[in-house]
Design an enzyme around this catalytic site. Structure first.
Site, PDB file in Angstrom:
ATOM      1  N   HIS A 366       0.803  -1.232   0.000  1.00 28.43           N
ATOM      2  CA  HIS A 366       0.000   0.000   0.000  1.00 28.43           C
ATOM      3  C   HIS A 366       0.829   1.273   0.000  1.00 28.43           C
ATOM      4  O   HIS A 366       0.280   2.356   0.180  1.00 28.43           O
ATOM      5  CB  HIS A 366      -0.913   0.064   1.232  1.00 28.43           C
ATOM      6  CG  HIS A 366      -1.963  -0.985   1.251  1.00 28.43           C
ATOM      7  ND1 HIS A 366      -3.237  -0.762   0.778  1.00 28.43           N
ATOM      8  CD2 HIS A 366      -1.940  -2.253   1.689  1.00 28.43           C
ATOM      9  CE1 HIS A 366      -3.960  -1.863   0.929  1.00 28.43           C
ATOM     10  NE2 HIS A 366      -3.188  -2.789   1.480  1.00 28.43           N
ATOM     11  N   LYS A 557      -8.599  14.021   4.502  1.00 29.60           N
ATOM     12  CA  LYS A 557      -7.724  12.843   4.474  1.00 29.60           C
ATOM     13  C   LYS A 557      -6.707  13.023   5.582  1.00 29.60           C
ATOM     14  O   LYS A 557      -6.616  14.112   6.163  1.00 29.60           O
ATOM     15  CB  LYS A 557      -7.018  12.696   3.123  1.00 29.60           C
ATOM     16  CG  LYS A 557      -6.332  13.987   2.639  1.00 29.60           C
ATOM     17  CD  LYS A 557      -5.651  13.832   1.290  1.00 29.60           C
ATOM     18  CE  LYS A 557      -6.584  13.895   0.123  1.00 29.60           C
ATOM     19  NZ  LYS A 557      -6.714  12.645  -0.615  1.00 29.60           N
ATOM     20  N   ARG A 558      -5.920  11.965   5.881  1.00 32.43           N
ATOM     21  CA  ARG A 558      -4.861  12.139   6.868  1.00 32.43           C
ATOM     22  C   ARG A 558      -3.924  13.266   6.411  1.00 32.43           C
ATOM     23  O   ARG A 558      -3.762  13.514   5.212  1.00 32.43           O
ATOM     24  CB  ARG A 558      -4.060  10.831   7.021  1.00 32.43           C
ATOM     25  CG  ARG A 558      -4.800   9.759   7.795  1.00 32.43           C
ATOM     26  CD  ARG A 558      -5.103  10.173   9.219  1.00 32.43           C
ATOM     27  NE  ARG A 558      -3.900  10.222  10.016  1.00 32.43           N
ATOM     28  CZ  ARG A 558      -3.571   9.330  10.950  1.00 32.43           C
ATOM     29  NH1 ARG A 558      -4.364   8.303  11.207  1.00 32.43           N
ATOM     30  NH2 ARG A 558      -2.459   9.449  11.649  1.00 32.43           N
ATOM     31  N   LYS A 563       0.603  14.655   0.747  1.00 29.36           N
ATOM     32  CA  LYS A 563      -0.777  14.938   0.326  1.00 29.36           C
ATOM     33  C   LYS A 563      -0.994  16.440   0.075  1.00 29.36           C
ATOM     34  O   LYS A 563      -2.004  16.847  -0.477  1.00 29.36           O
ATOM     35  CB  LYS A 563      -1.764  14.414   1.368  1.00 29.36           C
ATOM     36  CG  LYS A 563      -1.716  12.883   1.524  1.00 29.36           C
ATOM     37  CD  LYS A 563      -2.666  12.397   2.594  1.00 29.36           C
ATOM     38  CE  LYS A 563      -2.512  10.924   2.949  1.00 29.36           C
ATOM     39  NZ  LYS A 563      -3.233  10.025   2.027  1.00 29.36           N
ATOM     40  N   THR A 665      -8.596   6.609  -1.869  1.00 28.38           N
ATOM     41  CA  THR A 665      -9.955   6.055  -1.987  1.00 28.38           C
ATOM     42  C   THR A 665     -10.992   7.148  -1.741  1.00 28.38           C
ATOM     43  O   THR A 665     -12.133   7.033  -2.191  1.00 28.38           O
ATOM     44  CB  THR A 665     -10.165   4.888  -1.002  1.00 28.38           C
ATOM     45  OG1 THR A 665      -9.615   5.268   0.262  1.00 28.38           O
ATOM     46  CG2 THR A 665      -9.503   3.622  -1.487  1.00 28.38           C
ATOM     47  N   LYS A 669     -14.894   8.184  -3.367  1.00 29.23           N
ATOM     48  CA  LYS A 669     -16.110   8.519  -2.599  1.00 29.23           C
ATOM     49  C   LYS A 669     -16.668   9.863  -3.056  1.00 29.23           C
ATOM     50  O   LYS A 669     -17.885  10.036  -3.196  1.00 29.23           O
ATOM     51  CB  LYS A 669     -15.792   8.558  -1.093  1.00 29.23           C
ATOM     52  CG  LYS A 669     -15.354   7.210  -0.546  1.00 29.23           C
ATOM     53  CD  LYS A 669     -14.732   7.327   0.847  1.00 29.23           C
ATOM     54  CE  LYS A 669     -13.929   6.061   1.149  1.00 29.23           C
ATOM     55  NZ  LYS A 669     -13.055   6.201   2.330  1.00 29.23           N
TER      56      LYS A 669
END
Ligand code: F58
Length: 830
Positions: A366, A557-558, A563, A665, A669
């Site tokens: 992952h 998100k985290r 990110k 992911t 969504k």
């Protein structure tokens, strides 16, 4: 026996009256309460037990079917399951939302209030744990015999609170009022050994054997949660292990008169499943984490041997009975443990055991961030798991013999592939163990799998091309559309029928409605209503009335530098600066929404959260801009909060540095709920864009090879900052202390990291991001066209249903077939 026809709804007999009777009965028999004394939480529990009872019948029928058919079974091994609240999703799966709503209403109660009572089991950090939760939903829906194994953490992911703009952490006491969804199964308790040493001996038939004499023993007690399939009779099992001190061991110490020693032993044993580790650098090399991993792996494999015995399947056929999937390397010690159980306990010879082992195991990677690849110091590993270290050495020796033969003694290559990193302090490389000991290795999006094959695991790919496959992630539409977005669900079902819930490709039928202006209006009205609902909730929490007409631009998100939440907030600051400078005319009002947790020890991520909150405080106060530009940080982003957020978003921020996000992911969504994406060519964004069409996706930024080339040619972030006036002025505002009451030191570590290294190329991508955001604003001005794009997005998300993903794992990796549950095993019918 009478053949029972298949029915669309699994529970036709459950009308509101029957539910009401069962519910009052539970209030009495389990809570010991009568309505006047009951709290909302009591009512929630009574309802949960009522629903669990329905599932128990499916559960028993499922277990009976699998046992009698000796079905080949998927064993999903994951250290994390980020389940989210159970009641709502179980009602959806059982198809009894409406009768339940009516039943509780007839008692003067409100279903939403009861749903809100449930603490969510946050037994995961983020994407990886949530993926496991989506997968088990799909496995049950597709009627695949599954045992999902994991850890029953007493404390899940911490609760985030924002104090003065900073993240603070509170322990997550999700078990305080009990967990109605689980059943302890103490009769299936197993022993797990730790530490000690090994001894060689000759057994009764003259064979050399190894005995592991442990330093401590811990009991693993299983707690089972039913996983209900969507509108079918399948209820699979999620089996989570809790560590308990063995009584006998306590007594042994106690009898030596060492009472405190005995108590201490109990406490340390039970610590193993106390708390979920946040994905922190500080978790690296932590003995307790290795103990957690081995604990649940050993419990789970022993449980599989118990099942083999019950079903009289010989251990030689382990790999025919079970397909074990390793969710990242966290459970990869399973390879050594299965070898130990086969060789040491079941006296199988090495070669045969190895054959069973690698045919059983499959590994999903992952991450490609090098710092996230798990390695254990050899010294620590040998101390906690002495026998497993010996086994790993033996696996490695045999493997490296093969490598030498294939590569004519190329020792550099041997060192690269070795399961032991010997470049400095010696480490066990868990990803290497997972590759060598598995028949299948997969990445979670096409780009990610390519990077695994060509970079991170290239040596293994060269050895065993046939083992590698891509399995692009997916999410369950039951939770992420049906439960989270009831308005959209109603429209989709009215328009397309209800087949889309099981077959998300049917959403393509929406294409036919793109030109229907009445349909587009209804679509837009739903988005608007969802935005109002979120705005009202935020209002309650932070006294900040939001404008539902503004563009809801969301990044949840985290928090991690890769990110790039900091690139997002830099853009917000640049917009603000332009507004204040009077160079913006005809500005499209925006609400920037952020949410997510930072690992408690990740200083820069926490500083980014502080920066976002600080910017929010200033902007939301400024009378000149506050009608146009808003910033909100939603505290404690978790599964439940996600339900309210994805359906209310206009724009989904998927802006990671290309090559860094394995899949993502959240991107899926958002798109399912009709948000448009602004994103880089990273992870599953690439496939999302392919599916929804380039014209319905806001693409920007460097590609993965461009990032690598820039790095290789000497990236100088400061030059990029100087070259862009917007970026330079945004940075300058931060530097001057504008968002920190004149404090010029506060954000210095963040600025310095960007100026000196900018490891995630924020400065290099900023201009492209800003320009793309300008296109977003222009597109949002034409609201009707925006709605078309929104519909087109949702219509083409079929690929991102976890049902598609799971079918693909079943076919390519597990080679399992659906086993529909035989309803004649329903205890009500026998
Ligand atoms: C995530 N990994 C990936 N790890 O970052 C994301 O791209 C992907 O979509 C998702 O997996 C599912 O495949 C992730 O969430 C963790 O949280 C680990 C937990 C244990 C410690 C190390 C991080």
């Amino acid at each position: 026996m009478v053949a029972v026809p298949a029915e669309a709804h699994a529970e036709p007999a459950l009308d509101a009256d029957a539910i009401k009777r069962a519910f009052l009965d539970k209030l009495f028999s389990i809570q010991g309460k009568f309505p006047e004394l009951a709290t909302q939480h009591d009512y929630y529990l009574a309802l949960a037990y009522t629903v669990r009872d329905v599932m128990l019948r499916h559960w028993v029928a499922t277990a009976a079917t699998y046992t009698r058919q000796r079905a080949r079974t998927v064993c999903y091994l994951s250290a994390e399951y980020l389940l989210g609240p159970q009641l709502g999703s179980n009602l959806v799966s059982l198809g009894i939302q409406e009768p339940v709503r009516d039943a509780v209403r007839s008692l003067g109660l409100d279903l939403e209030t009861l749903l809100a009572q449930e603490p969510e089991p946050g037994l995961g950090n983020g994407g990886l744990g949530r993926l496991a939760a989506c997968f088990i939903d799909s496995l049950a829906t597709l009627e695949i015999p599954t045992l999902a194994y994991g850890i029953r953490y007493e404390f899940g992911i911490f609760q985030q609170e924002i104090v003065d703009g900073w993240q603070t952490e509170k322990t997550d006491k999700w078990l305080t009022y009990g967990n109605p969804w689980e059943l302890p199964r103490p009769e299936w308790t197993v022993d797990v050994k730790f530490g000690g040493h090994t001894e060689r001996y000759v057994d009764d038939v003259g064979r050399m054997r190894v005995r592991w004499v442990p330093g401590k023993l811990v009991n693993g007690v299983p707690y089972d949660t039913p996983v209900q399939g969507y509108r079918n009779y399948t209820a699979n099992t999620l089996r989570l292990w809790r560590a308990e001190a063995p009584e006998s061991f306590d007594f042994a110490v106690f009898n030596r008169g060492d009472y405190y020693g005995a108590v201490n032993q109990k406490v340390t044993s039970e610590n193993i499943t106390k708390v979920l580790y946040p994905n922190d650098d500080q978790a690296r090399g932590k003995e307790l984490r290795l103990e957690q991993q081995y604990f649940f792996v050993s419990c789970s494999l022993q449980d599989m041997f118990r099942i083999l015995a019950v079903q009289s399947v010989p251990v030689e056929r382990f790999h025919e009975k079970f397909a074990v999937q390793l969710n990242d390397t966290h459970p990869s010690v399973a390879i050594a443990e299965l070898m130990r159980l086969l060789v040491d306990v079941h006296a199988m010879d090495w070669d045969r055991a190895w054959d069973v082992t690698w045919r059983t195991m499959a590994y999903t990677n992952h991450t490609i961030l090098p710092e996230a690849l798990e390695c254990w110091p050899v010294e620590l590993f040998g101390r906690v798991l002495p026998r497993h270290l010996e086994i790993i050495y033996e696996i490695n020796a045999r493997f490296l013999d093969d490598v030498r033969i294939r590569n004519l003694g190329d020792e550099a290559r041997v060192a690269d592939l070795s399961l032991i990193d010997e470049r400095g302090e010696r480490y066990v490389r868990m990803a290497h163990l997972a590759c060598v000991g598995s028949h299948a290795v997969n990445g979670v999006a096409e780009l990610h799998t390519e990077l695994l094959k060509t970079k991170v695991l290239s040596g293994f790919h060269e050895l065993w091309r046939e083992r590698f496959s891509n399995q692009t992630n997916g999410v369950t539409p039951r939770r992420w559309i049906v439960l989270a977005n009831p308005r959209l669900t109603a429209l989709l079902t009215e328009t397309l029928g209800d087949g889309w819930v099981r077959d998300l490709d049917e959403l393509q039928g929406l294409d036919r409605w793109l030109d229907d202006s009445a349909f587009r209006e209804r679509w837009a009205a739903i988005k608007r209503a969802n935005k109002e609902e979120l705005a009202a909730r935020i209002d309650v929490h932070s006294d900040l009335p939001l404008a539902p007409d503004s563009l809801f631009d969301v990044q949840v998100k985290r928090f991690h530098e890769y990110k790039r939440q900091h690139m997002n907030i830099l853009h917000v600051i640049a917009l603000y600066h332009r507004l204040k400078s009077g160079v913006e005319h005809d500005f499209v009002p925006r609400t920037f929404i952020f949410g997510g947790k930072a690992a408690p020890g990740y200083r820069l991520a926490k500083l980014i959260i502080k920066l976002i909150n600080s910017v929010g405080t200033v902007l939301n106060r400024d009378p000149q801009t506050r009608e146009l530009l808003r910033v909100v940080f939603l505290p404690n982003f978790n599964v439940r909060n996600g339900h309210g957020i994805y359906p209310a978003a206009d724009l989904s921020e998927q802006i990671s540095t290309a090559g860094k996000e394995a899949s993502g992911t959240g991107n899926m969504k958002f798109a399912m709920n009709g948000a448009l994406t602004i994103g880089t060519l990273d992870g599953a964004n690439i496939e999302l864009r392919d599916e929804v069409g380039a014209e319905n996706f806001f693409l920007f930024g460097l590609t993965a090879p461009e990032v690598e080339a820039l790095r290789a040619n000497g990236y100088r972030p400061a030059d990029w900052c100087r070259a862009d006036a917007d970026l330079a002025s945004a940075v300058e505002l931060i530097r001057a202390g504008f968002f920190s009451r004149g404090d010029t030191e506060l954000f210095e570590p963040l600025l310095r990291s960007m100026f000196d290294y900018d490891p995630y190329f924020v400065f290099a991508d900023f201009a492209a991001y800003r320009d793309c955001q300008t296109q977003v604003a222009a597109a949002y001005r034409d609201r009707d066209h925006w709605t078309r794009m929104s519909i087109a997005n949702a219509a083409h998300t079929g690929k991102f249903s976890s049902d598609r993903t799971i079918r693909s794992y079943c076919r390519d990796i597990w080679r399992v077939q659906p086993v529909p549950v035989d309803r004649t095993h329903d205890p009500r019918r026998t």
